[in-house]
Write a protein that holds these residues in place. Structure first.
Motif, short mmCIF file in Angstrom:
data_model
loop_
_atom_site.label_atom_id
_atom_site.label_comp_id
_atom_site.label_asym_id
_atom_site.label_seq_id
_atom_site.Cartn_x
_atom_site.Cartn_y
_atom_site.Cartn_z
N TRP A 1 -74.60 40.45 64.73
CA TRP A 1 -75.04 40.98 66.02
C TRP A 1 -75.93 42.21 65.85
CZ3 TRP A 1 -70.13 40.52 64.16
CH2 TRP A 1 -69.53 41.68 63.72
N VAL B 1 -78.66 47.04 70.52
CA VAL B 1 -79.14 48.06 71.47
C VAL B 1 -78.78 49.45 70.95
CG1 VAL B 1 -78.77 49.01 73.79
CG2 VAL B 1 -79.21 46.56 73.48
N SER C 1 -82.18 43.17 73.96
CA SER C 1 -81.47 42.39 72.95
C SER C 1 -80.19 41.83 73.56
CB SER C 1 -81.13 43.27 71.74
OG SER C 1 -80.44 42.50 70.78
N THR D 1 -79.29 45.70 76.99
CA THR D 1 -78.92 44.32 76.72
C THR D 1 -79.59 43.41 77.74
OG1 THR D 1 -76.99 44.41 78.15
CG2 THR D 1 -76.65 44.96 75.81
N TYR E 1 -77.39 41.69 72.12
CA TYR E 1 -76.21 42.30 71.50
C TYR E 1 -76.17 43.81 71.70
CZ TYR E 1 -76.04 37.77 69.26
OH TYR E 1 -75.99 36.41 69.03
N ARG E 2 -75.03 44.31 72.17
CA ARG E 2 -74.84 45.76 72.37
C ARG E 2 -75.02 46.53 71.07
NH1 ARG E 2 -69.36 45.70 75.30
NH2 ARG E 2 -69.71 43.50 75.34
#
Length: 181
Positions: free
Chosen positions: A37, A76, A70, A99, A72-73
């Motif tokens: 991720w 980010v 993105s 996100t 995914y956190r």
């Protein structure tokens, strides 16, 4: 092909460079993922791309104009750290990083979509969700730039179609040095 009215309304000064056109796919190729991720190569590339863009178009130095998106956190968070390291504490005023879910219903002049997934041995996770893909690539008023691994993303039918379309239109940049200003 865009209609004449749409094309004239969305044309921007940075479109004179093919890598900063209305659409471009930046193929950073496969790599071994440390975590599925998070993609450091993509984050560093986007910081470099942003720096090159601002070197020529200072008027873009405003979070009201550029988004980095993105799914995914963790990615980010990595972007926020990289931008803070490169541009200082005020970096959040320059670019809006969020996100896909956090960016729903919003637009910017430029949207940079970081796909993250880049491993031939693994799937593409929820990047395969066509709704997230749609949100990620439709947040731009004038330019959408996708950063990812074409060979990894081709595992999904929707991404495969997008990449093949980009290839047919010669809108794929394959190396960091391809985007020279």
């Amino acid at each position: 092909m865009l209609g004449p009215a749409v094309e004239s309304e969305t044309r921007r000064a940075w479109h004179i460079y093919s890598c900063f056109g209305s659409f471009c796919f930046f193929d950073l190729h496969e790599r071994k993922e440390s975590r599925s991720w998070e993609n450091v190569d993509e984050a560093e590339f986007v910081v470099l791309m942003y720096h090159k863009l601002l070197a020529r178009f200072v008027e873009l130095k405003s979070s009201s104009q550029i988004a980095i998106i993105s799914p995914y956190r963790s990615q980010v968070s990595l972007f926020r750290d990289k931008f803070k390291d490169a541009f200082g504490e005020d970096s959040k005023k320059f670019v809006d990083i969020n996100t896909v879910d956090g960016f729903q219903g919003r637009e910017k002049d430029v949207a940079i979509f970081s796909c993250v997934r880049a491993s031939k041995d693994k799937g593409i996770g929820f990047v395969a969700d066509s709704r997230r893909m749609n949100v990620g690539i439709t947040r731009a008023r004038s330019s959408v730039w996708v950063v990812g691994s074409a060979s990894t993303l081709r595992k999904d039918e929707h991404w495969k179609n997008l990449i093949e379309s980009a290839e047919k239109r010669n809108l794929i940049e394959c190396r960091k040095e391809d985007c020279s200003l």
